[in-house]
Design a protein around this motif. Structure first.
Motif, short mmCIF file in Angstrom:
data_model
loop_
_atom_site.label_atom_id
_atom_site.label_comp_id
_atom_site.label_asym_id
_atom_site.label_seq_id
_atom_site.Cartn_x
_atom_site.Cartn_y
_atom_site.Cartn_z
N LEU A 174 0.81 -1.22 0.00
CA LEU A 174 0.00 0.00 0.00
C LEU A 174 0.84 1.27 0.00
CD1 LEU A 174 -2.80 -1.11 2.47
CD2 LEU A 174 -2.97 -0.89 -0.01
N TYR A 175 2.16 1.13 -0.08
CA TYR A 175 3.06 2.29 -0.08
C TYR A 175 3.63 2.54 -1.46
CZ TYR A 175 2.93 2.75 4.97
OH TYR A 175 2.51 2.97 6.25
N PRO A 176 3.61 3.79 -1.94
CA PRO A 176 4.14 4.10 -3.27
C PRO A 176 5.65 4.33 -3.23
CG PRO A 176 3.18 6.08 -2.33
CD PRO A 176 2.97 4.98 -1.32
N VAL A 177 6.38 3.32 -2.73
CA VAL A 177 7.85 3.39 -2.68
C VAL A 177 8.40 2.20 -3.45
CG1 VAL A 177 7.88 4.65 -0.51
CG2 VAL A 177 7.98 2.15 -0.47
N SER A 178 9.60 2.37 -3.98
CA SER A 178 10.10 1.42 -4.98
C SER A 178 11.12 0.42 -4.48
CB SER A 178 10.69 2.19 -6.17
OG SER A 178 11.76 3.01 -5.75
N GLN A 179 11.36 0.37 -3.15
CA GLN A 179 12.27 -0.63 -2.61
C GLN A 179 11.67 -1.27 -1.36
OE1 GLN A 179 16.15 1.05 -1.79
NE2 GLN A 179 16.73 1.14 -3.95
N ILE A 180 11.89 -2.57 -1.23
CA ILE A 180 11.50 -3.32 -0.03
C ILE A 180 12.67 -4.21 0.38
CG2 ILE A 180 9.99 -5.10 0.93
CD1 ILE A 180 7.78 -4.11 -0.92
N LEU A 181 13.05 -4.12 1.64
CA LEU A 181 14.00 -5.08 2.19
C LEU A 181 13.20 -6.17 2.87
CD1 LEU A 181 16.76 -6.13 2.89
CD2 LEU A 181 16.86 -4.51 4.78
N ASN A 182 13.20 -7.35 2.30
CA ASN A 182 12.45 -8.49 2.80
C ASN A 182 13.31 -9.19 3.85
OD1 ASN A 182 10.69 -10.65 3.15
ND2 ASN A 182 11.52 -11.78 1.39
N MET A 183 13.01 -8.94 5.11
CA MET A 183 13.88 -9.40 6.18
C MET A 183 13.16 -10.30 7.15
SD MET A 183 16.62 -8.92 8.13
CE MET A 183 17.16 -7.41 8.71
N SER A 184 13.75 -11.44 7.44
CA SER A 184 13.18 -12.37 8.40
C SER A 184 13.29 -11.83 9.81
CB SER A 184 13.91 -13.71 8.31
OG SER A 184 13.56 -14.54 9.40
N LYS A 185 12.27 -12.07 10.61
CA LYS A 185 12.28 -11.65 12.01
C LYS A 185 13.43 -12.27 12.78
CE LYS A 185 9.67 -13.59 14.99
NZ LYS A 185 10.71 -13.93 15.99
N SER A 186 13.85 -13.46 12.37
CA SER A 186 14.90 -14.15 13.11
C SER A 186 16.24 -13.44 13.04
CB SER A 186 15.06 -15.58 12.57
OG SER A 186 15.39 -15.56 11.20
N ALA A 187 16.41 -12.53 12.06
CA ALA A 187 17.68 -11.83 11.93
C ALA A 187 17.92 -10.90 13.11
CB ALA A 187 17.72 -11.05 10.62
N TYR A 188 16.91 -10.14 13.50
CA TYR A 188 17.03 -9.21 14.61
C TYR A 188 15.75 -9.16 15.41
CZ TYR A 188 21.69 -7.44 14.25
OH TYR A 188 23.05 -7.33 14.29
N PRO A 189 15.54 -10.10 16.33
CA PRO A 189 14.28 -10.14 17.08
C PRO A 189 14.12 -9.00 18.06
CG PRO A 189 15.83 -11.76 17.93
CD PRO A 189 16.45 -11.22 16.69
N THR A 190 15.19 -8.28 18.38
CA THR A 190 15.11 -7.26 19.42
C THR A 190 14.80 -5.86 18.90
OG1 THR A 190 17.51 -6.92 19.31
CG2 THR A 190 16.70 -8.50 20.93
N VAL A 191 14.45 -5.72 17.62
CA VAL A 191 13.98 -4.42 17.14
C VAL A 191 12.47 -4.35 17.35
CG1 VAL A 191 15.86 -4.24 15.47
CG2 VAL A 191 13.66 -5.17 14.74
N LEU A 192 11.93 -3.14 17.38
CA LEU A 192 10.55 -2.96 17.82
C LEU A 192 9.55 -3.66 16.92
CD1 LEU A 192 8.38 -1.85 19.62
CD2 LEU A 192 8.66 0.39 18.54
#
Length: 400
Positions: A237-255
């Motif tokens: 739903l965002y008109p932006v042209s980049q997405i970083l597809n990141m697994s939660k397991s990489a950094y579970p301690t971010v909000l």
């Protein structure tokens, strides 16, 4: 994130020169495990809304709470409160601003957060702009905004919380979630109070807004797991042209990952440079966020621009280009530019004006971040390239 020598780096290295969150130079090991106080689990609070608890204090005409249930607030109104967080060394509390647009009808609840890092102004302005567009008398559900989570960092417009434990220690609040109300630092206690008593109990979905860090700017992009259908629906739903597809397991301690951990769909927008207001980028994320509120039936009206019809580049990793010398940096590419392996992307000159280093892309992808400070010492990230790394190469960190 691994560098080209296979070394693992702290996610902060993606965004800050001293350490997002990485390449040829040395880096820090990812996220040390925080010691937890034995007396109380990190998330000993509720799994659902707690009763709203007022302290009886009033600051600048706004009541102070230690817990909040938005269901108890009067419908069809905007409510402005302070949440009582952790104490400062003087014994006074850090008070966090809370705005709730409570709809006239029942519905979904969306939480918007910013100010986890104290130098991220465009993220705060994005949330303010969204909230100022809402008319609670015409809404369903509720939208809650918390825009100054790391209050002591914001006071000096710096990235990290200045903790006074054993002399000054700068704590990155986005390594502290879901926090611990009885933890060993004020920052982790603050995170625990906020998550247990304010954020988690009032969220059916959450968006945690960020920007690049001081000295390093990023493209307009979102970080989120596209394999999660509810998250993917919001990202689209965002008109932006980049997405970083990141697994939660990489950094579970971010909000936003702490929200995911308790079953609340969440993701993280990245909005340009720190310490400034990028109005062009802000407008994109305001439009996307209003689309999310329409998606959940909180507000009515036609959708604005979305990712539909856009050439959205989705990557799962960030390739770093780190400075190997000190000097003035000249970028040869811009944010969102496509690059190929071996392409020259930056040069560096010393105080005599002589070229001391040249930098090339190590992968094919798109530029998602670059150093905005014109000078750099060895080890600082100069650029990050969003690209796709194969599964066997392991999990990458993300920039934020």
């Amino acid at each position: 994130m691994a560098n080209e020598n296979g070394e693992q780096l702290d996610r902060r290295g993606f965004m800050i020169g001293s350490a997002a969150t990485i390449g040829a130079a040395a880096a820090l090991v990812a996220g040390s495990t925080e010691l937890k106080a034995a007396s109380t689990p990190a998330n000993a609070a509720t799994t659902g809304p707690q009763a709203t608890a007022y302290t009886g204090d009033v600051i600048d005409g706004k009541k102070v709470v230690t817990s909040l249930d938005v269901n108890e607030l009067e419908a069809g109104q905007t409510h402005r409160l302070y949440f009582q967080g952790a104490q400062a060394p003087t014994g006074q509390h850090w008070h966090v601003s809370v705005t709730v647009a409570k709809g006239a009808r029942p519905g979904k609840r969306v939480v918007l957060t910013s100010g986890v890092h104290g130098d991220e102004m465009s993220s705060i302005h994005t949330v303010h702009t969204v909230m100022n567009q809402l008319d609670p008398t015409k809404m369903s559900g509720a939208v809650m905004a918390v825009t100054d989570i790391s209050r002591p960092a914001l006071e000096s417009m710096q990235r990290r919380w200045p903790n006074q434990g054993r002399g000054l220690d700068l704590v990155d609040m986005n390594r502290e979630w879901p926090g611990n109300e009885n933890g060993l630092t004020a920052a982790t206690r603050h995170a625990g109070l906020l998550f247990n008593r304010l954020l988690r109990p009032n969220a059916d979905a959450a968006i945690d807004f960020h920007t690049g860090t001081t000295g390093f700017e990023v493209a307009a992009f979102n970080i989120g797991e596209i394999d999660r259908p509810e998250v993917k629906a919001m990202l689209d739903l965002y008109p932006v042209s980049q997405i970083l597809n990141m697994s939660k397991s990489a950094y579970p301690t971010v909000l936003h990952n702490a929200f995911l951990d308790v079953g609340i769909p969440a993701f993280c927008p990245e909005i340009g440079a720190a310490r400034v207001l990028d109005r062009e980028m802000i407008a994109l994320f305001v439009e996307g966020t209003m689309n999310v509120l329409k998606h959940y039936g909180i507000v009515d009206g036609p959708m604005g621009r979305t990712a539909e019809g856009m050439a959205v580049f989705v990557g799962n990793s960030g390739f770093p280009v780190l400075a190997t010398a000190g000097g003035i940096v000249e970028h040869l590419v811009k944010l969102n530019d496509k690059v190929v392996p071996g392409q020259k992307v930056a040069i560096q000159r010393d105080s005599f004006g002589e070229v001391v280093a040249e930098y090339t892309a190590g992968v094919a992808g798109e530029i998602s971040g670059q150093r905005s400070d014109a000078m750099s010492e060895p080890g600082n990230p100069l650029l990050f390239i969003l690209f796709n790394k194969t599964a066997q190469d392991g999990i990458e960190i993300y920039p934020e």
